[in-house]
Design a protein around this motif. Structure first.
Motif, PDB file in Angstrom:
ATOM      1  N   THR A   1      20.072  33.013 -57.926  1.00  0.00           N
ATOM      2  CA  THR A   1      19.294  34.219 -57.641  1.00  0.00           C
ATOM      3  C   THR A   1      17.818  33.881 -57.494  1.00  0.00           C
ATOM      4  O   THR A   1      16.967  34.693 -57.741  1.00  0.00           O
ATOM      5  N   GLY A   2      17.542  32.684 -57.126  1.00  0.00           N
ATOM      6  CA  GLY A   2      16.166  32.230 -56.922  1.00  0.00           C
ATOM      7  C   GLY A   2      16.162  31.122 -55.894  1.00  0.00           C
ATOM      8  O   GLY A   2      16.676  31.288 -54.799  1.00  0.00           O
ATOM      9  N   ILE A   3      15.649  29.970 -56.305  1.00  0.00           N
ATOM     10  CA  ILE A   3      15.494  28.882 -55.346  1.00  0.00           C
ATOM     11  C   ILE A   3      16.382  27.684 -55.626  1.00  0.00           C
ATOM     12  O   ILE A   3      16.314  26.702 -54.890  1.00  0.00           O
ATOM     13  N   ASP A   4      17.194  27.724 -56.658  1.00  0.00           N
ATOM     14  CA  ASP A   4      17.944  26.540 -57.058  1.00  0.00           C
ATOM     15  C   ASP A   4      19.299  26.425 -56.381  1.00  0.00           C
ATOM     16  O   ASP A   4      20.090  27.369 -56.373  1.00  0.00           O
ATOM     17  N   ALA A   5      19.554  25.250 -55.824  1.00  0.00           N
ATOM     18  CA  ALA A   5      20.889  24.914 -55.347  1.00  0.00           C
ATOM     19  C   ALA A   5      21.713  24.556 -56.582  1.00  0.00           C
ATOM     20  O   ALA A   5      21.227  23.909 -57.505  1.00  0.00           O
ATOM     21  N   LEU A   6      22.967  25.005 -56.609  1.00  0.00           N
ATOM     22  CA  LEU A   6      23.827  24.808 -57.776  1.00  0.00           C
ATOM     23  C   LEU A   6      25.127  24.130 -57.380  1.00  0.00           C
ATOM     24  O   LEU A   6      25.664  24.380 -56.296  1.00  0.00           O
ATOM     25  N   SER A   7      25.641  23.313 -58.279  1.00  0.00           N
ATOM     26  CA  SER A   7      26.980  22.766 -58.118  1.00  0.00           C
ATOM     27  C   SER A   7      27.727  23.034 -59.414  1.00  0.00           C
ATOM     28  O   SER A   7      27.197  22.811 -60.505  1.00  0.00           O
ATOM     29  N   TRP A   8      28.951  23.568 -59.286  1.00  0.00           N
ATOM     30  CA  TRP A   8      29.761  23.910 -60.463  1.00  0.00           C
ATOM     31  C   TRP A   8      31.077  23.172 -60.430  1.00  0.00           C
ATOM     32  O   TRP A   8      31.689  23.000 -59.380  1.00  0.00           O
TER      33      TRP A   8
ATOM     34  N   ALA B   1      30.847  23.449 -65.879  1.00  0.00           N
ATOM     35  CA  ALA B   1      29.597  22.705 -65.953  1.00  0.00           C
ATOM     36  C   ALA B   1      28.806  22.976 -64.682  1.00  0.00           C
ATOM     37  O   ALA B   1      29.381  23.252 -63.630  1.00  0.00           O
ATOM     38  N   GLU B   2      27.479  22.885 -64.807  1.00  0.00           N
ATOM     39  CA  GLU B   2      26.605  23.163 -63.665  1.00  0.00           C
ATOM     40  C   GLU B   2      25.471  22.142 -63.627  1.00  0.00           C
ATOM     41  O   GLU B   2      24.904  21.804 -64.665  1.00  0.00           O
ATOM     42  N   ILE B   3      25.164  21.691 -62.434  1.00  0.00           N
ATOM     43  CA  ILE B   3      23.948  20.921 -62.215  1.00  0.00           C
ATOM     44  C   ILE B   3      23.154  21.670 -61.152  1.00  0.00           C
ATOM     45  O   ILE B   3      23.717  22.153 -60.166  1.00  0.00           O
ATOM     46  N   ALA B   4      21.849  21.813 -61.401  1.00  0.00           N
ATOM     47  CA  ALA B   4      20.982  22.576 -60.499  1.00  0.00           C
ATOM     48  C   ALA B   4      19.947  21.650 -59.871  1.00  0.00           C
ATOM     49  O   ALA B   4      19.629  20.581 -60.419  1.00  0.00           O
TER      50      ALA B   4
END
Length: 153
Positions: free
Chosen positions: A110-117, A49-52
């Protein structure tokens, strides 16, 4: 090779500042037994799962793969982009049950989003695990630090 010993029951892999050579590459783990890398086409099952930072929430899974995938969106490879996280290996020396793993990561896309997985995976073998392979889904890893810690109950 030979990093999972009978000294500890569980292991924690901490990876920091992992930067793939290929922009948008995924992060994969394969485990090893005394016979070699477990890499058959149906040796692993996983979910993630990912939240951006743009408020997107997505998930995915695979029920037959030759790796355990830690992320959903790929990791950026620009100079300031990287991924860091942890993976817990539960009782890798067991010869009774399949081998469960659980991961948590933070990265810049690969852009501007911080991601949590968040991810969970199972290596479908009851053979004792001896090691692991941490790799990019495509290309190589340019940099990063990996440390493995053992713990008992």
């Amino acid at each position: 090779d030979d990093v999972f010993s009978a000294t500890y029951k569980n292991y924690l892999l901490v990876y920091t500042s992992v930067n793939p050579a290929t922009d948008g590459a995924d992060l994969h783990i394969q485990v090893k037994t005394a016979s070699g890398v477990l890499s058959g086409g149906s040796d692993y099952v996983y979910g993630r799962a990912e939240i951006a930072s743009n408020r997107n929430i997505v998930s995915g899974y695979d029920t037959g793969q030759d790796y355990y995938k830690l992320n959903h969106s790929g990791v950026g490879n620009a100079a300031a982009e990287s991924a860091s996280g942890t993976v817990i290996f539960y009782d890798p020396r067991s010869t009774t049950f399949y081998h469960n793993m659980q991961g948590m990561s933070a990265a810049l896309s690969t852009g501007i989003d911080a991601l949590s997985w968040w991810s969970v995976g199972t290596a479908k073998t009851t053979t004792a695990l001896t090691g692991l392979r941490f790799k990019a889904g495509s290309g190589n890893l340019d940099s990063g630090v990996l440390k493995l810690y053992g713990a008992n109950d």
